[in-house]
Scaffold this active site. Structure first.
Site: not given
Ligand code: APR
Ligand code: PHB
Length: 385
Positions: A72, A195, A288, A292, A378
Site C-alpha cells: 500500500h 482510519y 493497535p 506497531k 507509520y
C-alpha cells in the site's frame, strides 16, 4: 540439555530471533506453552513496515510475502464527512504491506530453522545474574527438563515469566475504550486502510486478502462482543466509515470472528537483566492504532540477534550491553506514535478533546509537515533509529 540461547515463547519475536540466530551460527531452543496449531492460527494485526519487509526479505522470509502480500502507498483518514489520502510514497518514499501476522508466523514455521518444544508447562528462569543461567520446564509428556544456556531471550508476551525475571521500572497507560474487531468473508470496500474519526467513536477498515476484511469499532471497556449483532456492527461501521459519502459504499458480508480488544501502552525498562533479554510484547505493549506491535517485535529481535551473535560467538559484548538502550529508543518513538494516533482518533466524550482532534486531523491532512510526520512514523523509521 544445553543450547547457546534459550528462547521463551514461539510468537513472531521468538521464532524470528531463532531464525536470525541460526543464520548467525548460534544455536537456540524455543519453549512454547501452546500447541503449534494454536500459535499458527491466532488472529493478530496485519501491517508490516517497509523496514520489516526488507529485513524479512534479507533473511529469506520474503517470497510469499512479496507474492501474496498487498503493498500500500498510504492510508485514508476520514473525518467531518471528508476522506483524505496520505501518500507515504510521495511523503517519505516508503510503503507498507498488508500481510497478516498469522502468515509471518506460518513462514517462520515453514522455514524450519527453529527447534521449538511446544506444549511445555511450568517454565521457570534460574540464575539469570550468573554466567550459567538455565530454564526448567515440564515437556509435553510432563517430564521435568532443564535447559542450560549462555543467554535467555524472553519472547513470551505480556503474561509470560520472563518479564518478572527482570527487576525494572514500568510505564503504563490504560485507555478508556476498547476495539470490537471482526473478520468478515467479504472483499474490502477500499483499496487502502481507512482510519475514521466520528462523533460515535473511531472505526477502522483493514483487510487480510482480496476476499477477507478486518474491521474495528471503538466500544466502551468491558463490552461483551455478543451484545453487538452482526447487523448492528455493519450499520455502525457504515455510519462511522462514511457510507454514502461521495458515493462510497461499505459492502457487508458474513462475520466469521468477533472479539473485543482492550487498549494499553506499556514499556518495561531496562529490557535486560543479567543474561535475560526481553523482546517484543514481553517488554512493551502498544495500542493497535499505529500498527506497531509486530514491527517493534521484529526491530527488537533484529538488534538482539546481532548482539547475541557478537557476544556468544566472538566474545564481544558491546552490542549486548547497548541492547536495552538501543531498543528502547525505537520503543519509545513507537509508544509515542501509537498513543498519538490513538488519542487523535478515539472520541473521549469531551467536546474540547473533539475540537483538538479535528484541528490535528486537519493539520495532518493539509500541511506537508504534518502529513510527513505521520507518514514517517507509520511507514516506519529505519532499523537502528
Ligand atoms: N512459557 C513459554 N511460552 C509462553 C509462556 C510461558 N510461560 N507464556 C506465554 N508464552 C508464549 C505465548 O503462548 C506466545 O506464543 O509466548 C508467545 C508470545 O508471543 P506473542 O504474544 O505473539 O508476542 P511476540 O512474539 O512478542 O509478538 C509481538 O504479537 O501481540 C502481538 O501486537 C503484538 O504483533 C505483536 C506481536
Ligand atoms: C489489522 O489489520 O488488524 C490492523 C491494521 C491496522 C491497525 C491495526 C490493526 O492500525
Amino acid at each position: 540439555m544445553r543450547t547457546q540461547v534459550a528462547i521463551i515463547g514461539a510468537g513472531p519475536a521468538g521464532l524470528l530471533l531463532s531464525h536470525l540466530l541460526t543464520r548467525g551460527g548460534v544455536d537456540s531452543v524455543v519453549l512454547e506453552t501452546r500447541s503449534q496449531e494454536y500459535v499458527a492460527s491466532r488472529i493478530r494485526a496485519g501491517i508490516l513496515e517497509q523496514s520489516s519487509v526488507d529485513l524479512l526479505t534479507e533473511v529469506g522470509l520474503g517470497d510469499r510475502l512479496r507474492a501474496e502480500g498487498d503493498e500500500h502507498r498510504g492510508i485514508y483518514l476520514n473525518f467531518a464527512g471528508e476522506r483524505h489520502h496520505l501518500d507515504f510514497v510521495d511523503l517519505t518514499g516508503r510503503t507498507v504491506w498488508v500481510y497478516g501476522q498469522t502468515e509471518v508466523q506460518k513462514d517462520l514455521v515453514a522455514a524450519g530453522t527453529a527447534d521449538v518444544r511446544y506444549e511445555v508447562t511450568e517454565v521457570a528462569l534460574h540464575d539469570v545474574e550468573s554466567d550459567k543461567p538455565y530454564v526448567t520446564y515440564l515437556d509435553a509428556d510432563g517430564v521435568a527438563q532443564r535447559l542450560d544456556a549462555g543467554a535467555i531471550a524472553g519472547c513470551d508476551g505480556s503474561f509470560g515469566p520472563s518479564r518478572q525475571a527482570v527487576p525494572s521500572e514500568h510505564f503504563e497507560r490504560v485507555y478508556p475504550y476498547s476495539w470490537l474487531g471482526i473478520l468478515a468473508d467479504v472483499g474490502p470496500s477500499t483499496d487502502e486502510l481507512i482510519y475514521a474519526w466520528h462523533p460515535n467513536g473511531f472505526a477502522l477498515h483493514s483487510m487480510r486478502s482480496p476476499t477477507v476484511s478486518r474491521l474495528y469499532l471503538q466500544v466502551p471497556n468491558g463490552t461483551d462482543p455478543a451484545s453487538w449483532s452482526d447487523e448492528r456492527i455493519w450499520e455502525e461501521l457504515a455510519v462511522r466509515l462514511g457510507h454514502g459519502q461521495d458515493g462510497w459504499k461499505l459492502t457487508p458480508g458474513p462475520i466469521t470472528d468477533k472479539s473485543v480488544l482492550p487498549m494499553r501502552s506499556y514499556v518495561q525498562t531496562p529490557m535486560r537483566h543479567g543474561r535475560v533479554f526481553l523482546a517484543g510484547d514481553a517488554a512493551h505493549i502498544v495500542p493497535p492504532t499505529g500498527a506497531k506491535g509486530l514491527n517493534l517485535a521484529i526491530a527488537d529481535v533484529t538488534l538482539l540477534s546481532k548482539a547475541l551473535v557478537d557476544w556468544l560467538r566472538a566474545g564481544d559484548s558491546t552490542a549486548a550491553d547497548a541492547y536495552s538502550d538501543d531498543a528502547l529508543r525505537r520503543v519509545w518513538r513507537c509508544t509515542h506514535f501509537s498513543w498519538w494516533m490513538t488519542t487523535m482518533l478515539h472520541t473521549s466524550g469531551d467536546p474540547f478533546d473533539a475540537q483538538l482532534q479535528l484541528s490535528q486531523l486537519r493539520w495532518v491532512t493539509s500541511s506537508n509537515a504534518g502529513a510527513t510526520g505521520l507518514a514517517e512514523n507509520y511507514a516506519g523509521l529505519p532499523i537502528g533509529f
